[in-house]
Design an enzyme around this catalytic site. Structure first.
Site, mmCIF file in Angstrom:
data_model
loop_
_atom_site.group_PDB
_atom_site.id
_atom_site.type_symbol
_atom_site.label_atom_id
_atom_site.label_comp_id
_atom_site.label_asym_id
_atom_site.label_seq_id
_atom_site.Cartn_x
_atom_site.Cartn_y
_atom_site.Cartn_z
ATOM 1 N N ALA A 123 0.804 -1.218 0.000
ATOM 2 C CA ALA A 123 0.000 0.000 0.000
ATOM 3 C C ALA A 123 0.837 1.269 0.000
ATOM 4 O O ALA A 123 0.314 2.350 0.258
ATOM 5 C CB ALA A 123 -0.920 -0.034 1.217
ATOM 6 N N ASN A 191 1.593 -3.567 7.810
ATOM 7 C CA ASN A 191 2.578 -4.403 7.109
ATOM 8 C C ASN A 191 3.603 -3.540 6.387
ATOM 9 O O ASN A 191 4.753 -3.928 6.216
ATOM 10 C CB ASN A 191 1.873 -5.290 6.079
ATOM 11 C CG ASN A 191 1.312 -6.545 6.700
ATOM 12 O OD1 ASN A 191 2.057 -7.457 7.026
ATOM 13 N ND2 ASN A 191 0.009 -6.574 6.893
ATOM 14 N N HIS A 221 -0.656 6.817 3.899
ATOM 15 C CA HIS A 221 0.694 6.503 4.388
ATOM 16 C C HIS A 221 1.654 7.576 3.879
ATOM 17 O O HIS A 221 1.795 7.770 2.674
ATOM 18 C CB HIS A 221 1.184 5.150 3.849
ATOM 19 C CG HIS A 221 0.355 3.986 4.285
ATOM 20 N ND1 HIS A 221 0.248 3.578 5.603
ATOM 21 C CD2 HIS A 221 -0.395 3.116 3.578
ATOM 22 C CE1 HIS A 221 -0.531 2.525 5.674
ATOM 23 N NE2 HIS A 221 -0.948 2.217 4.461
HETATM 24 N N1 LIG Z 1 1.850 -5.600 2.340
HETATM 25 C C1 LIG Z 1 0.828 -4.773 2.427
HETATM 26 O O1 LIG Z 1 0.919 -3.590 2.099
HETATM 27 C C2 LIG Z 1 -0.475 -5.287 2.925
HETATM 28 C C3 LIG Z 1 -1.619 -4.504 2.782
HETATM 29 C C4 LIG Z 1 -2.816 -5.020 3.212
HETATM 30 C C5 LIG Z 1 -2.880 -6.254 3.811
HETATM 31 N N2 LIG Z 1 -1.755 -6.993 3.973
HETATM 32 C C6 LIG Z 1 -1.787 -8.307 4.619
HETATM 33 O O2 LIG Z 1 -2.091 -9.287 3.636
HETATM 34 C C7 LIG Z 1 -2.841 -10.354 4.225
HETATM 35 C C8 LIG Z 1 -4.133 -10.564 3.431
HETATM 36 O O3 LIG Z 1 -4.909 -9.375 3.472
HETATM 37 P P1 LIG Z 1 -6.449 -9.405 3.055
HETATM 38 O O4 LIG Z 1 -6.938 -8.026 3.091
HETATM 39 O O5 LIG Z 1 -6.638 -10.216 1.829
HETATM 40 O O6 LIG Z 1 -7.050 -10.174 4.326
HETATM 41 P P2 LIG Z 1 -8.503 -10.888 4.438
HETATM 42 O O7 LIG Z 1 -8.792 -10.931 5.907
HETATM 43 O O8 LIG Z 1 -9.482 -10.260 3.530
HETATM 44 O O9 LIG Z 1 -8.196 -12.377 3.918
HETATM 45 C C9 LIG Z 1 -7.341 -13.258 4.574
HETATM 46 C C10 LIG Z 1 -7.782 -14.677 4.235
HETATM 47 O O10 LIG Z 1 -6.830 -15.594 4.793
HETATM 48 C C11 LIG Z 1 -7.525 -16.656 5.436
HETATM 49 N N3 LIG Z 1 -6.670 -17.197 6.489
HETATM 50 C C12 LIG Z 1 -6.469 -16.709 7.735
HETATM 51 N N4 LIG Z 1 -5.602 -17.497 8.408
HETATM 52 C C13 LIG Z 1 -5.237 -18.486 7.547
HETATM 53 C C14 LIG Z 1 -4.368 -19.601 7.646
HETATM 54 N N5 LIG Z 1 -3.705 -19.868 8.784
HETATM 55 N N6 LIG Z 1 -4.222 -20.411 6.573
HETATM 56 C C15 LIG Z 1 -4.897 -20.157 5.428
HETATM 57 N N7 LIG Z 1 -5.767 -19.134 5.280
HETATM 58 C C16 LIG Z 1 -5.916 -18.297 6.321
HETATM 59 C C17 LIG Z 1 -8.808 -16.030 5.959
HETATM 60 O O11 LIG Z 1 -9.826 -17.010 6.155
HETATM 61 C C18 LIG Z 1 -9.152 -15.045 4.841
HETATM 62 O O12 LIG Z 1 -9.968 -15.631 3.849
HETATM 63 C C19 LIG Z 1 -3.094 -9.945 5.688
HETATM 64 O O13 LIG Z 1 -2.126 -10.550 6.527
HETATM 65 C C20 LIG Z 1 -2.892 -8.446 5.665
HETATM 66 O O14 LIG Z 1 -2.459 -7.943 6.930
HETATM 67 C C21 LIG Z 1 -0.570 -6.547 3.518
#
Ligand SMILES: NC(=O)c1ccc[n+]([C@@H]2O[C@H](COP(=O)([O-])OP(=O)(O)OC[C@H]3O[C@@H](n4cnc5c(N)ncnc54)[C@H](O)[C@@H]3O)[C@@H](O)[C@H]2O)c1
Length: 270
Positions: A123, A191, A221
């Site tokens: 992001a 993150n 950000h």
């Molecule tokens: N790098 C970045 O800039 C950035 C930005 C936003 C989100 N993220 C991270 O990316 C990840 C995904 O974000 P999102 O918005 O798609 O989240 P989300 O909550 O919409 O989706 C996460 C999915 O992972 C599944 N899940 C949870 N634990 C699990 C496990 N142990 N094994 C398998 N599946 C599992 C959940 O059921 C859900 O469907 C999160 O960790 C979030 O913090 C990173």
């Protein structure tokens, strides 16, 4: 190029956006997409929407079958996933970058073994300038994140410190500290601070400030990098993802771009 099998672990906002885009626009590079989610219904409903896809019954099955694994689930699974990826000599894109803090030895091992580990810009903007500035010598890296209450609710730091974000009536600084503390207190929200740490000065020296206001409608950000090459300031104003307000739409687009780069022989930008 031979077509690749990709595995997506986590079928939420980012995993779904990535899979839907890839199945429509990357068919020349993709043989198949395999989904795993801890909630099997999420994997099955995504499979029904996405061509050339199927579900797996475990993370292990995804890793065994895919050339490239994309983690879009939770930071908790990242250390173990990284270990297995190295063992099985697969490629990995990680979105829950906070999970990589403390895994510096594994990252080094992956580098030595020529395993591709890809950390999308997510992001934020400015990772290119941060990496280039590091060569000259970094003096400070500061992230200021501004979010609406609904984009941060439930974070452990808020609960531990009795901060009710819904009761805030004006712009309020709720956290100031380093990136390690920020990732512990706000594991789903910053993150980007972990990414800045890994690319820059490390989690102890990267400074983070989090500001909440009921008037904010975007995830903002701002990054300030000071180095011997000068200073860089970037600001992104992100529209939250409709299916997960904690996640910015740009983060899903950055994951898509990382996958496009993976298949492309031309690299644009550092
Ligand atoms: N790098 C970045 O800039 C950035 C930005 C936003 C989100 N993220 C991270 O990316 C990840 C995904 O974000 P999102 O918005 O798609 O989240 P989300 O909550 O919409 O989706 C996460 C999915 O992972 C599944 N899940 C949870 N634990 C699990 C496990 N142990 N094994 C398998 N599946 C599992 C959940 O059921 C859900 O469907 C999160 O960790 C979030 O913090 C990173």
């Amino acid at each position: 190029m031979t077509k690749k099998i990709i595995g997506i672990i986590g079928c939420g906002a980012i995993g779904s956006a990535l899979a839907e885009y890839a199945s429509k626009n990357m068919t020349g590079s993709l043989e198949r997409i395999i989904f795993f989610d801890i909630d099997p219904d999420k994997a099955t409903s995504l499979m029904k929407k996405v061509a050339i896809s199927e579900t797996a019954s475990s993370k292990k099955e995804v890793i065994d079958r895919a050339h490239l694994v994309i983690e879009t689930a939770t930071k908790k699974i990242v250390p173990e996933l990284l270990k297995t990826i190295i063992e099985k000599k697969k490629d990995l894109i990680v979105l829950s970058i906070g999970g990589l803090l403390g895994c510096e030895d594994l990252i080094e091992e992956a580098r030595k073994k020529n395993i591709r580990i890809i950390l999308p810009s997510g992001a934020i903007s400015g990772i290119d300038a941060l990496k280039a500035s590091k060569i000259a010598g970094l003096e400070s890296v500061t992230l200021t994140t501004r979010k609406a209450p609904k984009s941060i609710k439930g974070a452990p730091y808020l609960e531990e410190n009795g901060i009710d974000v819904d009761a805030l009536t004006e712009e309020t600084v709720v956290f100031e500290g380093n990136a390690r503390e920020a990732m512990e207190g706000f594991p789903k929200n910053v993150n980007v601070s972990a990414l800045l740490s890994i690319a820059g000065l490390g989690a102890e020296k990267t400074k983070v400030k989090i500001v909440i206001s009921p008037d904010y409608t975007k995830n903002i950000h701002e990054i300030e990098i000071i180095s011997k090459a000068g200073s860089v300031t970037t600001k992104v104003q992100n529209i939250p993802s409709p299916s997960n307000p904690k996640t910015s739409y740009l983060a899903a687009l950055a994951a898509i771009t990382a996958l496009e780069n993976y298949f492309d022989s031309i690299r644009i930008g550092t």
